[in-house]
Design a protein around this motif. Structure first.
Motif, PDB file in Angstrom:
ATOM      1  N   GLY B 157      13.089 -23.769  33.729  1.00 47.86           N
ATOM      2  CA  GLY B 157      11.780 -23.180  33.626  1.00 47.86           C
ATOM      3  C   GLY B 157      11.553 -22.071  32.389  1.00 47.86           C
ATOM      4  N   SER B 158      12.829 -21.754  31.835  1.00 49.53           N
ATOM      5  CA  SER B 158      12.533 -20.367  30.675  1.00 49.53           C
ATOM      6  C   SER B 158      13.681 -20.849  29.873  1.00 49.53           C
ATOM      7  CB  SER B 158      12.290 -19.301  30.986  1.00 49.53           C
ATOM      8  OG  SER B 158      13.752 -18.882  31.859  1.00 49.53           O
ATOM      9  N   LEU B 159      13.733 -20.300  28.466  1.00 51.43           N
ATOM     10  CA  LEU B 159      14.746 -20.287  27.633  1.00 51.43           C
ATOM     11  C   LEU B 159      14.239 -18.910  26.792  1.00 51.43           C
ATOM     12  CD1 LEU B 159      17.055 -21.252  25.651  1.00 51.43           C
ATOM     13  CD2 LEU B 159      15.411 -22.496  24.598  1.00 51.43           C
ATOM     14  N   ALA B 160      15.004 -18.339  26.805  1.00 54.26           N
ATOM     15  CA  ALA B 160      14.961 -16.864  25.676  1.00 54.26           C
ATOM     16  C   ALA B 160      16.149 -16.962  24.439  1.00 54.26           C
ATOM     17  CB  ALA B 160      15.229 -15.631  26.414  1.00 54.26           C
ATOM     18  N   PHE B 161      15.326 -16.881  23.394  1.00 48.01           N
ATOM     19  CA  PHE B 161      16.183 -16.790  22.336  1.00 48.01           C
ATOM     20  C   PHE B 161      15.624 -15.730  21.147  1.00 48.01           C
ATOM     21  CE2 PHE B 161      13.518 -19.466  19.308  1.00 48.01           C
ATOM     22  CZ  PHE B 161      12.765 -20.266  20.390  1.00 48.01           C
ATOM     23  N   ALA B 162      16.479 -15.170  20.384  1.00 49.16           N
ATOM     24  CA  ALA B 162      16.071 -14.439  19.441  1.00 49.16           C
ATOM     25  C   ALA B 162      16.410 -14.998  17.937  1.00 49.16           C
ATOM     26  CB  ALA B 162      16.979 -13.114  19.321  1.00 49.16           C
ATOM     27  N   VAL B 163      15.558 -14.899  16.865  1.00 48.83           N
ATOM     28  CA  VAL B 163      15.814 -15.554  15.690  1.00 48.83           C
ATOM     29  C   VAL B 163      16.021 -14.607  14.526  1.00 48.83           C
ATOM     30  CG1 VAL B 163      14.497 -17.166  14.110  1.00 48.83           C
ATOM     31  CG2 VAL B 163      14.053 -17.221  16.430  1.00 48.83           C
ATOM     32  N   ALA B 164      16.854 -14.785  13.611  1.00 50.86           N
ATOM     33  CA  ALA B 164      17.338 -13.376  12.433  1.00 50.86           C
ATOM     34  C   ALA B 164      17.415 -14.531  11.185  1.00 50.86           C
ATOM     35  CB  ALA B 164      18.341 -12.639  13.021  1.00 50.86           C
ATOM     36  N   SER B 165      17.582 -13.434  10.217  1.00 54.19           N
ATOM     37  CA  SER B 165      17.699 -14.146   8.790  1.00 54.19           C
ATOM     38  C   SER B 165      17.957 -12.910   7.896  1.00 54.19           C
ATOM     39  CB  SER B 165      16.821 -15.121   8.321  1.00 54.19           C
ATOM     40  OG  SER B 165      15.502 -14.357   7.834  1.00 54.19           O
ATOM     41  N   CYS B 166      18.403 -13.244   6.848  1.00 55.14           N
ATOM     42  CA  CYS B 166      18.436 -12.267   5.612  1.00 55.14           C
ATOM     43  C   CYS B 166      18.794 -10.898   5.893  1.00 55.14           C
ATOM     44  CB  CYS B 166      16.951 -12.407   4.945  1.00 55.14           C
ATOM     45  SG  CYS B 166      16.215 -13.849   4.617  1.00 55.14           S
ATOM     46  N   GLN B 167      20.170 -10.738   5.908  1.00 54.24           N
ATOM     47  CA  GLN B 167      21.035  -9.581   6.077  1.00 54.24           C
ATOM     48  C   GLN B 167      21.833  -9.038   5.118  1.00 54.24           C
ATOM     49  OE1 GLN B 167      22.901 -10.730   9.865  1.00 54.24           O
ATOM     50  NE2 GLN B 167      24.699 -11.192   8.832  1.00 54.24           N
ATOM     51  N   ALA B 168      21.068  -8.649   3.915  1.00 58.26           N
ATOM     52  CA  ALA B 168      21.804  -8.065   2.959  1.00 58.26           C
ATOM     53  C   ALA B 168      22.521  -6.705   3.251  1.00 58.26           C
ATOM     54  CB  ALA B 168      21.035  -7.697   1.571  1.00 58.26           C
ATOM     55  N   TRP B 169      23.852  -6.883   3.612  1.00 58.97           N
ATOM     56  CA  TRP B 169      24.550  -5.597   3.946  1.00 58.97           C
ATOM     57  C   TRP B 169      24.180  -4.398   3.468  1.00 58.97           C
ATOM     58  CZ3 TRP B 169      27.916  -2.153   2.070  1.00 58.97           C
ATOM     59  CH2 TRP B 169      28.826  -1.574   3.029  1.00 58.97           C
ATOM     60  N   TYR B 170      24.047  -4.504   2.010  1.00 60.67           N
ATOM     61  CA  TYR B 170      24.006  -3.310   1.201  1.00 60.67           C
ATOM     62  C   TYR B 170      22.525  -2.727   1.146  1.00 60.67           C
ATOM     63  CZ  TYR B 170      22.635  -7.218  -1.716  1.00 60.67           C
ATOM     64  OH  TYR B 170      21.984  -8.266  -2.055  1.00 60.67           O
ATOM     65  N   HIS B 171      21.635  -3.376   2.031  1.00 61.85           N
ATOM     66  CA  HIS B 171      20.262  -2.748   1.893  1.00 61.85           C
ATOM     67  C   HIS B 171      19.985  -2.016   3.090  1.00 61.85           C
ATOM     68  CE1 HIS B 171      18.004  -5.311  -1.564  1.00 61.85           C
ATOM     69  NE2 HIS B 171      18.839  -4.394  -2.110  1.00 61.85           N
ATOM     70  N   GLY B 172      20.500  -2.010   4.344  1.00 59.77           N
ATOM     71  CA  GLY B 172      20.495  -1.197   5.262  1.00 59.77           C
ATOM     72  C   GLY B 172      21.371  -1.599   6.592  1.00 59.77           C
ATOM     73  N   HIS B 173      21.112  -0.803   7.512  1.00 61.15           N
ATOM     74  CA  HIS B 173      21.949  -0.812   8.868  1.00 61.15           C
ATOM     75  C   HIS B 173      21.209  -2.114   9.747  1.00 61.15           C
ATOM     76  CE1 HIS B 173      24.228   2.740   8.247  1.00 61.15           C
ATOM     77  NE2 HIS B 173      23.339   3.010   7.526  1.00 61.15           N
ATOM     78  N   TYR B 174      22.311  -2.639  10.505  1.00 59.84           N
ATOM     79  CA  TYR B 174      22.019  -3.947  11.235  1.00 59.84           C
ATOM     80  C   TYR B 174      21.214  -3.296  12.786  1.00 59.84           C
ATOM     81  CZ  TYR B 174      24.442  -6.816   7.919  1.00 59.84           C
ATOM     82  OH  TYR B 174      24.573  -7.611   7.071  1.00 59.84           O
ATOM     83  N   THR B 175      20.182  -2.420  12.495  1.00 58.68           N
ATOM     84  CA  THR B 175      19.709  -1.984  13.808  1.00 58.68           C
ATOM     85  C   THR B 175      18.937  -3.123  14.603  1.00 58.68           C
ATOM     86  OG1 THR B 175      19.012   0.138  12.375  1.00 58.68           O
ATOM     87  CG2 THR B 175      17.987  -0.149  14.533  1.00 58.68           C
ATOM     88  N   ALA B 176      18.722  -4.181  14.192  1.00 59.94           N
ATOM     89  CA  ALA B 176      17.990  -5.477  14.489  1.00 59.94           C
ATOM     90  C   ALA B 176      18.912  -5.715  15.761  1.00 59.94           C
ATOM     91  CB  ALA B 176      17.631  -6.204  13.442  1.00 59.94           C
ATOM     92  N   TYR B 177      20.321  -6.035  15.406  1.00 59.39           N
ATOM     93  CA  TYR B 177      21.290  -6.435  16.217  1.00 59.39           C
ATOM     94  C   TYR B 177      21.515  -5.312  17.233  1.00 59.39           C
ATOM     95  CZ  TYR B 177      22.052 -10.031  12.769  1.00 59.39           C
ATOM     96  OH  TYR B 177      21.923 -11.273  12.067  1.00 59.39           O
ATOM     97  N   ARG B 178      21.674  -4.291  16.945  1.00 58.01           N
ATOM     98  CA  ARG B 178      21.765  -3.069  18.039  1.00 58.01           C
ATOM     99  C   ARG B 178      20.575  -3.532  19.250  1.00 58.01           C
ATOM    100  NH1 ARG B 178      18.932   2.375  17.031  1.00 58.01           N
ATOM    101  NH2 ARG B 178      17.423   1.146  18.488  1.00 58.01           N
ATOM    102  N   ASP B 179      19.370  -3.843  18.857  1.00 59.38           N
ATOM    103  CA  ASP B 179      18.499  -3.917  19.856  1.00 59.38           C
ATOM    104  C   ASP B 179      18.459  -5.399  20.463  1.00 59.38           C
ATOM    105  OD1 ASP B 179      15.689  -2.866  20.816  1.00 59.38           O
ATOM    106  OD2 ASP B 179      15.302  -5.077  20.310  1.00 59.38           O
TER     107      ASP B 179
END
Lengths: 192, 535
Positions: B157-179
């Motif tokens: 009945g449903s499928l929930a997924f997240a999509v991510a890309s481009c995670q240059a470590w040195y450009h910032g924190h991985y707040t997206a993954y925290r969420d």
């Protein structure tokens, strides 16, 4: 647990101004080579230690390019390190001499920076080029010897039409300098 | 010890021939059922610093992953492990307290694979949540959650997924993954640029509060030890580890896992193919070592099988593509109308992958046919004036390949094509047109483009490229902040939520919000913006 990879074969060394170019035969894919460690020494006995390590690479070539304008002789041995951390016995020793730069015997008409195979004294160094070149040098480099400052007026790199980060266009650099008299013979330039 | 020769396991075919499958599975780190307890040399303390992960979900199993790294940032890339094999045990349970253990086994962590293991667990129930953990010596890993795919003939009945890309470590924190780690997800798709090859220096280290990095991190990654170290630096991030532990991942790389803008064996930096393939080989090895990939993806020399298909019952088929390894090189015409980039011989997928993709699409009975891939499929005219200009690094550089794909989609009535894309460090959403030059032509599919997790730092809602993108009438969204894409899929509609973060450079406390929300109805390709977003 790990076994020792074989050392590289077919190593050659050839000198040029300020540098010595090494090459060797690439081995098969198994075991996978993590890197080749290049060790250099002034003496024919090349000790394998961190003190003699001048670079690592996965390619079948390496340029030892910080040798300066005076001719020098170096001896090299290459250690193959595989994916498991196994280290080969060193390769056969190869030897070469860099060639003399005309800067050591010529008369300088103008000089920008130092002949040290480094660029830290120049504008945008060490890594500002890809972000800053177009902003700092929208019309290319125009350097007036004796008046311009290498630290702000001479970019440490000069992009060409293949450099996407610089807009894939041609860039011009001008180096202006004054001559006391018009020379009778041609003059040469060197970079480094 | 089961295996007879430490040198063979990485040549899969040779090893299987010589030693039999179960021995090979153990030696490759892919796992066998547990029998007697293993005997290990002393195991260094805290070996699970890079976390755990699962991936490649099927109706009856998943691939588990961990890598032993008591000193994750050891500069030789071996994570502080002695150069010996260690046997790692794993357990899969129906509950997070491991009262109901349904599977257990062990796998060998060998120095050849930087002490990574990839146990392939089978015999699980479909569409079910499981928990897993590892043990080596007296050390026990954190617990991960994963979920199997529904049965092939199920009607989820449903499928929930997240999509991510481009995670240059040195450009910032991985707040997206925290969420992301706080969301209820069946799956995470990662579409490329998990690491970047560039040296990390004062000039590009925008991620604040991380202290000083050693000189080893300032080098461009070229050797295996350098790629391994870069993965370790990246995976050491606590939010990335949490996201991996939260749901199974499907990972596909783009260019920066090897080198910027490479094409098959061609470097864009004036290197011979022979030399470049050496670099690709070590980069692919490090990629395999650091992701929950199936042994089908174990590299052989410079080659790695990355395109694959996963099914979520009759609801969705995910075609995970590889648009780097098999593509033709950059065309010489630079996008001149009718130039080399339109050559029918050109392909971004390569002949075999194209054939594999089309054959799968033609017979698919899924409601949603998803292409999980790297670079923008929609045509994007980059000239805001009357002329035209196209990027040759995306599908615009391979127009004949795009036409062949669209022909397969339309002539076979492939249901609900949905393209998922990364690469551009911007949220965008496009309607895929039968003729991109004609806004009135049929919309044949939908493309959702996720922004970067970190690459390019804080960003802003709009920037200097907004007019360019939005000047293309089939582009319905442009946002230049960092974030990720969250998708809710049902048999009748796909809801895409484009999440953004107000800042990522200063620290990891940024505020996550929704920049836009679209609904795509089954049977009606395209994008309908709905309320709830803040643009």
């Amino acid at each position: 647990m790990t076994t020792e990879p074989a050392p590289v074969t077919g190593a050659t060394a050839e000198g040029r101004t300020g540098a010595i170019d090494l090459s060797w035969d690439l081995p098969g894919w198994e075991p996978l080579v993590d890197h080749f460690a290049i060790h250099a020494s002034k003496s024919p006995e090349v000790e394998i230690s961190s003190a003699t390590l001048v670079g690592t690479t996965v390619y079948g070539r390496f340029s030892h390019d910080t040798l300066g304008p005076e001719p020098v002789t170096r001896h090299y041995r290459i250690v193959t390190v595989d994916a498991a951390g196994g280290r080969s016995t060193p390769s056969e020793t190869v030897r070469a001499s860099s060639t003399k730069s005309m800067t050591t015997y010529g008369r300088a008409l103008a000089q920008v920076g130092e002949f040290d195979s480094k660029s830290l004294e120049l504008a945008l160094a060490p890594a500002g080029g890809p972000r800053g070149f177009r902003a700092a040098f929208p019309d290319g480099v125009d350097f007036v010897h004796g008046r311009s400052d290498p630290g702000t007026d001479w970019s440490y790199l000069h992009p060409g039409p293949e450099d996407e980060w610089a807009g894939r266009t041609e860039h011009t650099f001008r180096l202006r300098f004054t001559l006391d008299t018009v020379p009778e013979a041609r003059s040469d330039s060197r970079s480094g | 010890m089961v295996r007879s020769d430490a040198r063979y396991p990485l040549d899969r075919r040779t090893f299987l021939t010589l030693t039999g499958i179960s021995a090979a599975a153990l030696a490759m780190g892919t796992g066998v059922p547990a029998h007697a307890a293993p005997v290990n040399s002393r195991v260094p303390a805290d070996p699970f610093g890079l976390g755990i992960a699962s991936g490649e979900p099927t109706p009856d199993g998943v691939v588990l992953w961990t890598r032993l790294t008591p000193e994750p940032l050891a500069e030789d890339g071996h994570g502080g492990m002695p150069p010996r094999d260690y046997t790692v045990e794993y357990e899969v349970a129906a509950d997070d307290r491991f009262r109901d253990i349904v599977k257990s086994g062990r796998a060998v962590a060998s120095p050849e694979l930087a002490h990574a293991v990839h146990p392939e667990v089978t015999g699980l129930e479909p569409a079910r949540e499981y928990f897993y953990r590892f043990r080596v010596g007296g050390e026990i890993s954190p617990v991960g959650r994963t979920k199997t795919a529904p049965a092939a003939d199920a009607d989820p009945g449903s499928l929930a997924f997240a999509v991510a890309s481009c995670q240059a470590w040195y450009h910032g924190h991985y707040t997206a993954y925290r969420d992301m780690a706080e969301q209820d997800l069946d799956l995470v798709l990662f579409l490329g640029d998990y690491i970047y090859e560039y040296g990390i220096t004062e000039a590009n280290l925008w991620r604040q509060g991380v202290g000083e990095l050693s000189a080893a991190h300032a080098a461009t990654t070229i050797t295996l030890e350098q790629y391994r170290l870069r993965y370790a630096l990246t995976k050491h991030d606590p939010h990335l580890r949490a996201a991996h532990a939260h749901a199974p991942w499907l990972v596909t790389p783009d260019d920066h896992e090897v080198e910027n803008n490479y094409a098959d064996d061609a470097s864009q930096y004036g290197m011979s193919p022979e030399d470049f393939l050496r670099r690709r080989a070590v980069a692919y090895r490090a990629l395999y070592e650091n992701q929950p990939l199936h042994s089908d993806s174990l590299p052989e020399g410079p080659d790695m099988r990355l395109y694959r298909r996963l099914r979520y019952g009759k609801l969705a088929e995910f075609n995970v593509l590889d648009t780097r390894q098999h593509r033709n090189d950059v065309p010489s015409d630079g996008g001149t109308p009718g130039g080399e980039h339109t050559d029918p011989e050109r392909s971004i997928l390569g002949e075999r992958q194209e054939e594999w993709l089309y054959e799968g699409l033609k017979v698919s009975d899924a409601v949603w046919n998803v292409l999980a891939q790297q670079v923008v499929v929609a045509s994007i005219d980059r000239d805001t004036g009357p002329g035209t200009e196209y990027s040759m690094d995306i599908w615009d550089g391979f127009t004949a390949n795009r036409e062949r794909l669209f022909e397969v989609l339309t002539s076979n009535d492939v249901a609900n094509p949905l393209v998922l894309t990364g690469d551009i460090h911007r949220h965008s959403a496009t309607e895929l047109k039968a003729d991109f030059a004609d806004p009135d032509s049929a919309t044949i599919g939908t493309e959702l483009i996720t922004t970067s997790v970190a690459s390019d730092g804080d960003g802003s809602d709009s920037d200097h490229l907004a007019d360019l993108w939005l000047g293309n009438p089939h582009v319905k969204l442009y946002n230049a902040r960092r974030g990720y894409l969250q998708v809710a899929m049902t048999p009748t509609e796909v809801t895409s939520e484009f999440k953004v973060i107000d800042q990522i450079e200063a620290d990891d406390t940024g505020t996550v919000s929704t920049a836009a929300r679209f609904v795509t109805e089954a049977g009606r390709p395209g994008l309908n913006e709905v309320s709830g977003g803040q643009q």
